[in-house]
Design a protein around this motif. Structure first.
Motif, PDB file in Angstrom:
ATOM      1  N   SER A  87       0.821  -1.207   0.000  1.00  0.00           N
ATOM      2  CA  SER A  87       0.000   0.000   0.000  1.00  0.00           C
ATOM      3  C   SER A  87       0.855   1.257   0.000  1.00  0.00           C
ATOM      4  O   SER A  87       1.976   1.269   0.517  1.00  0.00           O
ATOM      5  N   ILE A  88       0.286   2.308  -0.543  1.00  0.00           N
ATOM      6  CA  ILE A  88       0.871   3.642  -0.399  1.00  0.00           C
ATOM      7  C   ILE A  88       0.468   4.138   0.985  1.00  0.00           C
ATOM      8  O   ILE A  88      -0.677   4.534   1.220  1.00  0.00           O
ATOM      9  N   ILE A  89       1.404   4.077   1.910  1.00  0.00           N
ATOM     10  CA  ILE A  89       1.105   4.406   3.304  1.00  0.00           C
ATOM     11  C   ILE A  89       2.413   4.775   3.992  1.00  0.00           C
ATOM     12  O   ILE A  89       3.449   4.158   3.744  1.00  0.00           O
ATOM     13  N   GLY A  90       2.374   5.790   4.821  1.00  0.00           N
ATOM     14  CA  GLY A  90       3.576   6.169   5.554  1.00  0.00           C
ATOM     15  C   GLY A  90       4.732   6.460   4.612  1.00  0.00           C
ATOM     16  O   GLY A  90       4.626   7.227   3.655  1.00  0.00           O
ATOM     17  N   GLY A  91       5.865   5.795   4.877  1.00  0.00           N
ATOM     18  CA  GLY A  91       7.063   6.027   4.085  1.00  0.00           C
ATOM     19  C   GLY A  91       7.277   5.042   2.965  1.00  0.00           C
ATOM     20  O   GLY A  91       8.359   5.020   2.354  1.00  0.00           O
ATOM     21  N   THR A  92       6.275   4.215   2.643  1.00  0.00           N
ATOM     22  CA  THR A  92       6.500   3.199   1.615  1.00  0.00           C
ATOM     23  C   THR A  92       6.859   3.791   0.246  1.00  0.00           C
ATOM     24  O   THR A  92       7.622   3.158  -0.492  1.00  0.00           O
ATOM     25  N   PRO A  93       6.375   4.991  -0.128  1.00  0.00           N
ATOM     26  CA  PRO A  93       6.851   5.554  -1.404  1.00  0.00           C
ATOM     27  C   PRO A  93       8.342   5.879  -1.405  1.00  0.00           C
ATOM     28  O   PRO A  93       8.945   5.991  -2.472  1.00  0.00           O
ATOM     29  N   ASP A  94       8.947   6.073  -0.218  1.00  0.00           N
ATOM     30  CA  ASP A  94      10.393   6.283  -0.137  1.00  0.00           C
ATOM     31  C   ASP A  94      11.155   4.967  -0.219  1.00  0.00           C
ATOM     32  O   ASP A  94      12.360   4.960  -0.485  1.00  0.00           O
ATOM     33  N   MET A  95      10.468   3.858   0.033  1.00  0.00           N
ATOM     34  CA  MET A  95      11.126   2.553   0.086  1.00  0.00           C
ATOM     35  C   MET A  95      11.085   1.834  -1.259  1.00  0.00           C
ATOM     36  O   MET A  95      12.019   1.111  -1.606  1.00  0.00           O
ATOM     37  N   ILE A  96       9.998   2.024  -1.988  1.00  0.00           N
ATOM     38  CA  ILE A  96       9.724   1.248  -3.195  1.00  0.00           C
ATOM     39  C   ILE A  96       9.605   2.188  -4.382  1.00  0.00           C
ATOM     40  O   ILE A  96       8.879   3.195  -4.325  1.00  0.00           O
ATOM     41  N   ARG A  97      10.302   1.870  -5.464  1.00  0.00           N
ATOM     42  CA  ARG A  97      10.124   2.583  -6.731  1.00  0.00           C
ATOM     43  C   ARG A  97       9.103   1.797  -7.540  1.00  0.00           C
ATOM     44  O   ARG A  97       9.390   0.706  -8.031  1.00  0.00           O
ATOM     45  N   ASP A  98       7.927   2.353  -7.647  1.00  0.00           N
ATOM     46  CA  ASP A  98       6.798   1.626  -8.221  1.00  0.00           C
ATOM     47  C   ASP A  98       7.127   1.107  -9.626  1.00  0.00           C
ATOM     48  O   ASP A  98       7.523   1.869 -10.513  1.00  0.00           O
ATOM     49  N   GLY A  99       6.956  -0.194  -9.804  1.00  0.00           N
ATOM     50  CA  GLY A  99       7.200  -0.814 -11.087  1.00  0.00           C
ATOM     51  C   GLY A  99       8.643  -1.183 -11.337  1.00  0.00           C
ATOM     52  O   GLY A  99       8.944  -1.849 -12.335  1.00  0.00           O
ATOM     53  N   GLU A 100       9.563  -0.764 -10.440  1.00  0.00           N
ATOM     54  CA  GLU A 100      10.977  -1.074 -10.617  1.00  0.00           C
ATOM     55  C   GLU A 100      11.459  -2.123  -9.619  1.00  0.00           C
ATOM     56  O   GLU A 100      12.075  -3.112 -10.010  1.00  0.00           O
ATOM     57  N   ASP A 101      11.229  -1.891  -8.327  1.00  0.00           N
ATOM     58  CA  ASP A 101      11.633  -2.893  -7.334  1.00  0.00           C
ATOM     59  C   ASP A 101      10.467  -3.334  -6.450  1.00  0.00           C
ATOM     60  O   ASP A 101      10.648  -3.915  -5.393  1.00  0.00           O
ATOM     61  N   GLY A 102       9.270  -3.051  -6.903  1.00  0.00           N
ATOM     62  CA  GLY A 102       8.055  -3.442  -6.205  1.00  0.00           C
ATOM     63  C   GLY A 102       6.882  -2.680  -6.787  1.00  0.00           C
ATOM     64  O   GLY A 102       7.049  -1.874  -7.718  1.00  0.00           O
TER      65      GLY A 102
END
Length: 401
Positions: free
Chosen positions: A328-343
């Motif tokens: 999910s897009i929640i908290g800091g997950t957008p800083d952790m995952i590059r959408d479509g690249e590593d998750g």
């Protein structure tokens, strides 16, 4: 010859617990760097609440502040009436906290005094507190009563940790945040001259790594979740996406590791969707089992909702094991995952998006492998626990100076 470094205090509420593998890794890495660590906790956790192999060793070396040592604490406070009055005024001045709750918080003064006594006996000048809830009040009170310096780590959205954050943090040397969005919230809501470094929670990337022998092709697509069975973890949304994918012909199996109050509701959801033969509830599992589950899986799902999720360690562990997660897009997950690249990042509660992301990973093994390699590289670069532990060590030693 330089003097040996002073020990530092390290306080985690109700340590050790089910979700505390990270803390054990971090404090161990700080000690490996040559700085002694004295472990404190607010109270002893319930028996059996920590399924990890380090539980016994962690509990044996932890000093619990509740209940405080009555005689020693009473003597300490009786000899310092002015400081006791200042501590009581601190609690009384928590204007965002209801009066009844402030009365209960008065009991923290005794635990804070006990912390001061322990620190003085062990040569500790600084305590790092992994919480911004009531344990942060203990730090502030210990500073008032005995001049013990302290720092805090914010692990999630500020409202999750109660109120009066300004009072908790006013005397702190620094407040670290586990993600950049949390850092921004601290700058916005607390501000001042306080330092707010970003220090990730970490994962042992030398241990959490892809399986030495890849899974043989064929068989069901294996999904795992490592999360407490709580409402906000959103297991039901992945279950609904799974039912959608199975209806479209995808052979998918889902294993859920974790325990909590939502077990009955999750079991009902599984039954209602007709997924009984394809979902396994594993209960609480230790760190060794977590590693095995990740190395046996094709992806990790974490479809959390609302607030409280910051930088999920389960995502770091999965990425270290070469899994591209669906998160999910929640908290800091957008800083952790590059959408479509590593998750894949999906909107909260969006069953169609969860199904679409999972379907891409399930039906395109080459892309899944490439994304898994990218996930591993991200974990090594950003999430390694030793590098992050050393960053915390530098901040603490700077605070001592």
């Amino acid at each position: 010859m330089s003097a040996a470094p002073l020990p530092i205090g390290y306080l985690v509420p109700e340590f050790p617990g089910q979700t505390h593998a990270f803390f054990w890794r971090e404090l161990s890495a700080i000690e490996e760097s040559g700085v002694p660590v004295e472990v404190f906790s607010t109270r002893r956790p319930a028996p059996g609440s920590c399924p990890h192999g380090f539980a016994e060793a962690a509990a044996a070396r932890t000093t619990y502040l509740f209940p405080p040592r009555g005689g020693a604490v009473a003597g300490f406070l009786a000899a310092r009436p002015a400081l006791l009055a200042r501590a009581m005024a601190y609690v009384a001045g928590l204007t965002q906290t209801p009066a009844a709750q402030r009365a209960k918080l008065m009991a923290l003064i005794a635990s804070a005094a006990d912390l001061v006594l322990h620190c003085r006996a062990r040569g500790i000048d600084h305590v790092h507190i992994h919480s911004c809830a009531n344990a942060a009040h203990v730090g502030a009170l210990a500073n008032i009563l005995g001049g013990i310096s302290y720092s805090l780590t914010l692990h999630g959205d500020l409202p999750v940790y109660g109120t009066d954050h300004g009072a908790k943090m006013a005397r702190a040397r620094f407040v670290s945040a586990v993600t950049a969005p949390l850092q921004a919230s601290l700058r916005r809501e607390i501000g001042g001259n306080l330092r707010f470094p970003v220090i990730w929670m970490g994962v042992d990337t030398a241990r959490f790594r892809p399986a030495p022998v890849p899974r043989a092709p064929g068989g069901p697509f294996e999904v795992v979740s490592i999360a407490r069975l709580n409402f906000t973890k959103g297991h039901r949304f992945f279950l609904r996406a799974m039912a959608k994918l199975r209806a479209e012909g995808l052979d998918i199996r889902y294993r859920i590791a974790g325990e909590g109050p939502e077990r009955a509701a999750i079991e009902a959801e599984i039954a209602g969707l007709g997924l009984g033969p394809h979902v396994e509830l594993l209960g609480s599992v230790g760190e060794d089992r977590v590693l095995a589950l990740l190395q046996e899986a094709d992806t990790l799902a974490l479809t959390s909702i609302q607030q409280g999720e910051a930088a999920p360690v389960a995502i770091m562990e999965a990425m270290a094991c070469g899994l591209a997660p669906v998160c999910s897009i929640i908290g800091g997950t957008p800083d952790m995952i590059r959408d479509g690249e590593d998750g894949f990042l999906v909107p909260q509660e969006d069953v169609a998006a969860i199904a679409r992301a999972t379907g891409i990973l399930a039906t395109n093994p080459l892309r899944r492998a490439a994304m898994g390699q990218a996930a591993r590289a991200t974990a090594e670069r950003i999430f390694d626990h030793r590098g992050n532990a050393l960053a915390l060590r530098r901040e603490i030693l700077g605070a001592e100076r």
